[in-house]
Design a protein around this motif. Structure first.
Motif, PDB file in Angstrom:
ATOM      1  N   ASP A 192      39.650  14.003   8.867  1.00 59.10           N
ATOM      2  CA  ASP A 192      40.745  14.612   9.863  1.00 59.10           C
ATOM      3  C   ASP A 192      42.125  14.365   8.970  1.00 59.10           C
ATOM      4  N   LEU A 193      42.108  13.339   8.463  1.00 60.85           N
ATOM      5  CA  LEU A 193      42.977  12.993   7.638  1.00 60.85           C
ATOM      6  C   LEU A 193      43.667  13.272   6.313  1.00 60.85           C
ATOM      7  N   PHE A 194      42.114  13.376   5.252  1.00 54.69           N
ATOM      8  CA  PHE A 194      42.549  14.321   4.221  1.00 54.69           C
ATOM      9  C   PHE A 194      41.627  14.954   3.697  1.00 54.69           C
ATOM     10  N   PRO A 195      42.081  16.095   4.483  1.00 55.08           N
ATOM     11  CA  PRO A 195      41.315  17.274   4.287  1.00 55.08           C
ATOM     12  C   PRO A 195      40.337  17.746   3.077  1.00 55.08           C
ATOM     13  N   ASP A 196      41.381  17.964   1.524  1.00 54.10           N
ATOM     14  CA  ASP A 196      40.901  17.895   0.220  1.00 54.10           C
ATOM     15  C   ASP A 196      40.504  16.123  -0.509  1.00 54.10           C
ATOM     16  N   GLY A 197      40.044  15.212   0.651  1.00 51.42           N
ATOM     17  CA  GLY A 197      39.976  13.738   0.471  1.00 51.42           C
ATOM     18  C   GLY A 197      40.976  13.464  -0.697  1.00 51.42           C
ATOM     19  N   VAL A 198      40.507  12.148  -1.156  1.00 52.00           N
ATOM     20  CA  VAL A 198      42.526  11.410  -2.001  1.00 52.00           C
ATOM     21  C   VAL A 198      41.220  10.000  -2.957  1.00 52.00           C
ATOM     22  N   ASN A 199      41.686  10.186  -3.554  1.00 52.79           N
ATOM     23  CA  ASN A 199      41.371   8.633  -4.852  1.00 52.79           C
ATOM     24  C   ASN A 199      42.122   7.317  -4.318  1.00 52.79           C
ATOM     25  N   VAL A 200      40.866   6.363  -4.329  1.00 51.27           N
ATOM     26  CA  VAL A 200      41.820   5.420  -3.007  1.00 51.27           C
ATOM     27  C   VAL A 200      41.675   4.261  -4.356  1.00 51.27           C
ATOM     28  N   SER A 201      42.744   3.471  -4.414  1.00 50.64           N
ATOM     29  CA  SER A 201      42.563   2.015  -5.439  1.00 50.64           C
ATOM     30  C   SER A 201      42.827   0.988  -4.799  1.00 50.64           C
ATOM     31  N   PHE A 202      42.341  -0.265  -4.832  1.00 51.18           N
ATOM     32  CA  PHE A 202      42.656  -1.435  -4.689  1.00 51.18           C
ATOM     33  C   PHE A 202      43.214  -1.961  -5.871  1.00 51.18           C
ATOM     34  N   VAL A 203      45.147  -2.539  -5.675  1.00 50.19           N
ATOM     35  CA  VAL A 203      45.892  -3.293  -6.010  1.00 50.19           C
ATOM     36  C   VAL A 203      45.984  -4.790  -6.100  1.00 50.19           C
ATOM     37  N   LYS A 204      45.574  -5.412  -7.399  1.00 50.26           N
ATOM     38  CA  LYS A 204      45.060  -7.264  -7.484  1.00 50.26           C
ATOM     39  C   LYS A 204      46.279  -7.578  -8.328  1.00 50.26           C
ATOM     40  N   PRO A 205      47.385  -8.495  -7.882  1.00 50.16           N
ATOM     41  CA  PRO A 205      48.995  -8.194  -8.963  1.00 50.16           C
ATOM     42  C   PRO A 205      48.499  -9.619  -9.807  1.00 50.16           C
ATOM     43  N   LEU A 206      47.795  -9.917 -10.753  1.00 55.14           N
ATOM     44  CA  LEU A 206      47.457 -11.452 -11.506  1.00 55.14           C
ATOM     45  C   LEU A 206      48.934 -11.827 -11.804  1.00 55.14           C
ATOM     46  N   SER A 207      49.791 -11.498 -12.878  1.00 53.31           N
ATOM     47  CA  SER A 207      51.428 -12.291 -12.778  1.00 53.31           C
ATOM     48  C   SER A 207      51.705 -10.800 -12.922  1.00 53.31           C
ATOM     49  N   LYS A 208      53.076 -11.171 -13.231  1.00 51.92           N
ATOM     50  CA  LYS A 208      54.759 -11.014 -13.397  1.00 51.92           C
ATOM     51  C   LYS A 208      54.227 -10.275 -14.523  1.00 51.92           C
ATOM     52  N   GLY A 209      54.504  -9.080 -14.295  1.00 50.16           N
ATOM     53  CA  GLY A 209      53.968  -7.557 -15.347  1.00 50.16           C
ATOM     54  C   GLY A 209      52.120  -7.755 -15.955  1.00 50.16           C
ATOM     55  N   SER A 210      51.871  -7.910 -14.809  1.00 52.21           N
ATOM     56  CA  SER A 210      50.019  -7.431 -15.054  1.00 52.21           C
ATOM     57  C   SER A 210      49.467  -7.711 -13.993  1.00 52.21           C
ATOM     58  N   ILE A 211      48.505  -5.924 -13.674  1.00 51.22           N
ATOM     59  CA  ILE A 211      47.687  -6.707 -12.538  1.00 51.22           C
ATOM     60  C   ILE A 211      46.377  -5.948 -12.933  1.00 51.22           C
ATOM     61  N   TYR A 212      45.545  -5.721 -11.947  1.00 52.60           N
ATOM     62  CA  TYR A 212      44.057  -5.698 -11.763  1.00 52.60           C
ATOM     63  C   TYR A 212      43.641  -3.716 -10.330  1.00 52.60           C
ATOM     64  N   VAL A 213      43.707  -2.924 -10.992  1.00 58.71           N
ATOM     65  CA  VAL A 213      43.366  -1.953  -9.924  1.00 58.71           C
ATOM     66  C   VAL A 213      42.138  -1.834 -10.182  1.00 58.71           C
ATOM     67  N   ASN A 214      41.383  -1.065  -9.107  1.00 58.06           N
ATOM     68  CA  ASN A 214      40.161  -1.039  -9.156  1.00 58.06           C
ATOM     69  C   ASN A 214      39.978   0.220  -8.138  1.00 58.06           C
ATOM     70  N   THR A 215      39.400   1.690  -8.683  1.00 55.59           N
ATOM     71  CA  THR A 215      39.612   3.201  -7.569  1.00 55.59           C
ATOM     72  C   THR A 215      38.605   3.688  -7.240  1.00 55.59           C
TER      73      THR A 215
END
Length: 325
Positions: A194-217
């Motif tokens: 009922d929330l996303f009728p067309d689906g959606v990309n889902v990402s978890f974001v973990k900051p690694l350090s200032k100016g640096s992140i990890y993204v899993n999608t």
């Protein structure tokens, strides 16, 4: 039907590139969907996350259409756009170009190599919208920024945005990354719901350090992917909004396929993102396809040597990820 193609990848997000500018192919809409399902099947000889169809444009240097491995069409693909950028720039002998996509005409350009021998391109990611109707996300509010969705998780705060692909972003801790939470909620919002009728990309974001992140999608129409260009761009924007990173400064974005760089711009309340990363070719191939019988045969295949250089970037990126997580 005989088709020549190139297989390449951006951050490990791999695609088959089919050039309709130089070749007189005649594909119906149904053909494109069938080709994506047939050729991208990883149980067969090619396999990919999707197909990039390159067409002539009346207002730009070329036009990109993206079909996911399940046969659905995506409005944009940042990693795929880098491959198209390279192909069009090399085809037209240009250092920069404009590519027509479903929602916008986007600037692309060749850049200094991110590491030696790695073809590197910068692409524009826009437009950006936080209106839930643009995803769509069915809730009794107009925007969702750093708020819970209780039907999905009692512990996470989400931001929803379209770039223009729909994205749901959560900034998480290592324990949440390593749990089954992302898989469970991603499968829920990409099944009938009922929330996303067309689906959606889902990402978890973990900051690694200032100016640096990890993204899993978890990518709509694909599943968990090595990297998603629009997801990394959207994630970079969300970290800037949360003051974890700075606007107008380079953000190192690490992913399971390697890394890219993002620069988030804010201009009179509007956002756009520069996505900078590899455009690596794996091989060139010629195939014979019978869509009626849902079969294809590889007539010829020429493997290229570019992946060797990219693997060095992957090794360096993996060290940073392991240390940061």
């Amino acid at each position: 039907m005989e088709i020549t193609l190139i297989k390449g990848h951006g951050s490990g997000n791999d695609f088959l590139i089919i050039d309709e500018i130089s070749h007189a192919y005649s594909f119906s809409e149904e053909d494109r969907s069938k080709l994506a399902r047939l050729l991208c099947d990883r149980n067969k000889d090619l396999g990919a996350d999707g197909i990039l169809f390159m067409l002539k444009s009346e207002r730009a240097d070329g036009r990109m259409r993206v079909f996911n491995s399940d046969g659905s069409e995506a409005s944009m693909c940042g990693n795929g756009l880098r491959l198209v950028a390279r192909y069009i720039c090399e085809l037209l002998n240009k250092e920069e170009a404009v590519i027509e996509t479903m929602k916008a005409d986007l600037k692309v350009s060749k850049q200094k190599e991110i590491l030696p021998m790695i073809h590197t391109y910068q692409v524009e990611i826009s437009p950006v919208s936080f209106q839930l109707s643009d995803l769509p996300l069915v809730m009794e509010q107009d925007v969702l920024i750093n708020e819970p969705i209780t039907d999905l998780s009692s512990e996470l705060l989400f931001t929803a945005l379209a770039v223009p692909n729909p994205h749901l972003i959560a900034i998480v801790e290592t324990e949440q990354l390593q749990s089954d939470l992302q898989k469970q909620l991603s499968e829920k919002v990409n099944s009938p719901n009922d929330l996303f009728p067309d689906g959606v990309n889902v990402s978890f974001v973990k900051p690694l350090s200032k100016g640096s992140i990890y993204v899993n999608t978890f990518e709509r129409g694909v599943g968990f992917t090595n990297a998603c260009g629009t997801a990394m761009s959207a994630s970079s924007l969300v970290t800037c909004m949360n003051k974890l990173n700075e606007f107008e400064e380079v953000i190192q974005v690490y992913n399971n396929g390697g890394k890219v760089q993002c620069v988030v711009h804010k201009d009179h309340g509007q956002y756009f993102i520069d996505l900078i990363g590899n455009a690596t070719y794996l091989y060139q191939a010629a195939i014979k396809v019978n869509l009626g019988e849902r079969t294809f045969k590889i007539s010829s295949k020429h493997v290229l040597s570019e992946q060797t250089a990219y693997e060095q970037l992957q090794k360096e990126a993996q060290k940073v990820i392991v240390k940061g997580l």
